[in-house]
Design an enzyme around this catalytic site. Structure first.
Site, PDB file in Angstrom:
ATOM      1  N   GLY A 126      -1.895   0.510  -1.588  1.00  0.00           N
ATOM      2  CA  GLY A 126      -2.162  -0.871  -1.829  1.00  0.00           C
ATOM      3  C   GLY A 126      -3.788  -1.121  -1.457  1.00  0.00           C
ATOM      4  CG  ASN A 127      -5.913   1.267   1.797  1.00  0.00           C
ATOM      5  OD1 ASN A 127      -5.085   1.747   1.063  1.00  0.00           O
ATOM      6  ND2 ASN A 127      -6.597   1.670   2.454  1.00  0.00           N
ATOM      7  CE  LYS A 187       8.678  -4.637  -2.869  1.00  0.00           C
ATOM      8  NZ  LYS A 187       7.777  -4.120  -1.569  1.00  0.00           N
ATOM      9  CE  LYS A 231       1.698   3.863  -3.668  1.00  0.00           C
ATOM     10  NZ  LYS A 231       2.257   3.536  -2.363  1.00  0.00           N
ATOM     11  CE  LYS A 250       2.818   4.777   2.321  1.00  0.00           C
ATOM     12  NZ  LYS A 250       2.833   4.180   1.224  1.00  0.00           N
TER      13      LYS A 250
HETATM   14  P1  ADP Z   1       0.664   1.841   1.168  1.00  0.00           P
HETATM   15  O1  ADP Z   1      -0.563   2.388   1.250  1.00  0.00           O
HETATM   16  O2  ADP Z   1       1.506   2.549   0.044  1.00  0.00           O
HETATM   17  O3  ADP Z   1       0.356   0.169   0.775  1.00  0.00           O
HETATM   18  P2  ADP Z   1       2.085   0.930   3.625  1.00  0.00           P
HETATM   19  O4  ADP Z   1       1.079   0.005   4.073  1.00  0.00           O
HETATM   20  O5  ADP Z   1       3.455   0.419   3.069  1.00  0.00           O
HETATM   21  O6  ADP Z   1       1.709   1.692   2.330  1.00  0.00           O
HETATM   22  O7  ADP Z   1       2.433   1.899   4.403  1.00  0.00           O
HETATM   23  C1  ADP Z   1       1.602   2.545   5.374  1.00  0.00           C
HETATM   24  C2  ADP Z   1       1.279   2.165   6.796  1.00  0.00           C
HETATM   25  O8  ADP Z   1       2.449   2.504   7.563  1.00  0.00           O
HETATM   26  C3  ADP Z   1       0.258   2.759   7.485  1.00  0.00           C
HETATM   27  O9  ADP Z   1      -0.883   2.184   7.213  1.00  0.00           O
HETATM   28  C4  ADP Z   1       0.803   2.607   9.031  1.00  0.00           C
HETATM   29  O10 ADP Z   1       0.100   1.252   9.181  1.00  0.00           O
HETATM   30  C5  ADP Z   1       2.258   2.334   8.776  1.00  0.00           C
HETATM   31  N1  ADP Z   1       3.234   3.356   9.533  1.00  0.00           N
HETATM   32  C6  ADP Z   1       4.008   3.124   9.974  1.00  0.00           C
HETATM   33  N2  ADP Z   1       4.771   4.178  10.738  1.00  0.00           N
HETATM   34  C7  ADP Z   1       3.880   4.877  10.444  1.00  0.00           C
HETATM   35  C8  ADP Z   1       3.805   6.414  11.086  1.00  0.00           C
HETATM   36  N3  ADP Z   1       4.955   6.750  11.760  1.00  0.00           N
HETATM   37  N4  ADP Z   1       2.695   7.076  11.006  1.00  0.00           N
HETATM   38  C9  ADP Z   1       1.732   6.639  10.403  1.00  0.00           C
HETATM   39  N5  ADP Z   1       1.525   5.376   9.853  1.00  0.00           N
HETATM   40  C10 ADP Z   1       2.685   4.522  10.145  1.00  0.00           C
HETATM   41 MG    MG Z   2      -0.168  -1.354   2.462  1.00  0.00          MG
END
Ligand code: ADP
Ligand code: MG
Length: 314
Positions: A12-13, A130, A215, A277
């Site tokens: 997303g970022n 969701k 995704k 992921k």
């Molecule tokens: P996306 O980039 O697809 O939007 P999300 O924001 O949903 O992904 O998920 C990624 C986030 O998950 C990371 O930025 C981090 O803050 C969080 N996270 C949760 N658990 C962990 C972990 N064990 N190791 C690393 N990041 C983690």
């Molecule tokens: Mg995110």
């Protein structure tokens, strides 16, 4: 030399940032910036498919549909997803074309509005989970539930939201086209927002489903379906960690499939964020993939040079 095939999943970022106002100008600027590492991979000779999230964008499309009720035709969720695949694909494609042009790299880019086959009987259709779209008060949400048959649920303490199914992706409808394009050097933007969920009717014809697909899960299925060796999942953190966000946090550099399954079962990867992921990584490696890298957008090139990120291998 045969080029290495990879799927790059943009988080997303890559496109929208929490600290910024969400405008199209900002989305273009962020996307252009985020593609720097991808351009390095292309220069390095990779054949690529690029996937991306659509959370904020599809939320806004749904919001517009709500505001226009009774004035413009109602759009089911699967059309909203298809619309964001096209619109965001246009943006990412154009940003990438412009960057390649600046660097005199002669590679063509194309967006494929992707349909992803799911099972109509997926458990998530019975128990949707969701969150999607706007926040509402309890009363508003309950009204929508009555009037429109929505399922609604409280999302943390921020309010009530609609919940929709998030079925497991089974296969990519356009896999042969995408594989052909990627193997012939075209950079393909595909499975945006997880792709449009579709199911096969008894007679073999296809129909859209009011649902959204994760995704990262769709990216893993795409990577398998086009025979990619590498799946790169790009997000906000540089490495996957154990005990994430605690004083005992331990960042991981290189782990095996066996180890990652153990850590998953120990609860290190939460459901709404790192969990899908990791599950996608496992699914890809168990279906013939060679390597998964999870890292930040800024470190993507370093990660394939083994200088950054978390590498998961069989
Ligand atoms: P996306 O980039 O697809 O939007 P999300 O924001 O949903 O992904 O998920 C990624 C986030 O998950 C990371 O930025 C981090 O803050 C969080 N996270 C949760 N658990 C962990 C972990 N064990 N190791 C690393 N990041 C983690
Ligand atoms: Mg995110």
């Amino acid at each position: 030399m045969k080029k290495k095939k990879a799927v790059v999943a943009l988080g997303g970022n890559a496109i929208t940032r929490k600290e910024q106002e969400d405008t199209i100008e900002n989305q273009f600027r962020n996307t252009t910036q985020s593609l720097s590492g991808v351009v390095e991979l292309i220069k390095d000779g990779f054949n690529l498919a690029i996937t991306h999230g659509n959370g904020p964008q599809v939320g806004n499309v749904i919001y517009r549909v709500e505001l226009a009720r009774g004035k413009a035709p109602y759009l089911p969720l699967y059309i909203c997803v298809a619309d964001t695949e096209g619109g965001m694909g246009y943006m990412i494609e154009q940003c990438l074309r412009n960057k390649l042009k600046q660097e005199n790299i002669n590679r063509d880019v194309v967006t494929v509005v992707t349909q992803v086959i799911v099972s109509k009987e997926d458990s998530s259709t019975v128990n949707p989970s969701k969150f999607i779209g706007q926040f509402y008060t309890r009363e508003e949400a309950e009204n929508f539930a009555r009037e429109r048959g929505w399922k609604v649920k409280k999302d943390s303490n921020r309010g009530w939201r609609r919940i929709v199914p998030s079925p497991i992706p089974l296969a990519i409808a356009e896999k042969d086209s995408i594989k052909n394009l990627v193997e012939n050097g075209f950079i393909v933007i595909a499975a945006g927002g997880g792709g449009v969920p579709i199911f096969r009717r008894e007679d073999g014809t296809l129909q859209g489903l009011d649902a959204v697909i994760d995704k990262d899960r769709a990216s893993a299925v795409l990577a398998r379906d086009i025979g990619a060796e590498l799946l790169l999942i790009l997000t906000e953190v540089e490495k996957v960690a154990l005990n994430y966000g605690t004083p005992q946090q331990k960042n991981l550099d290189k782990i095996s499939l066996k180890e990652v399954k153990k850590y998953l079962s120990e609860g290190h990867f939460p459901e709404g964020s790192m969990g899908p992921k990791i599950e996608s990584a496992i699914q890809f490696l168990e279906s013939g993939g060679k390597e998964v890298i999870i890292t930040s957008i800024a470190r993507v090139y370093d990660s394939v040079k083994r200088k950054a990120g978390t590498r998961i291998t069989v």
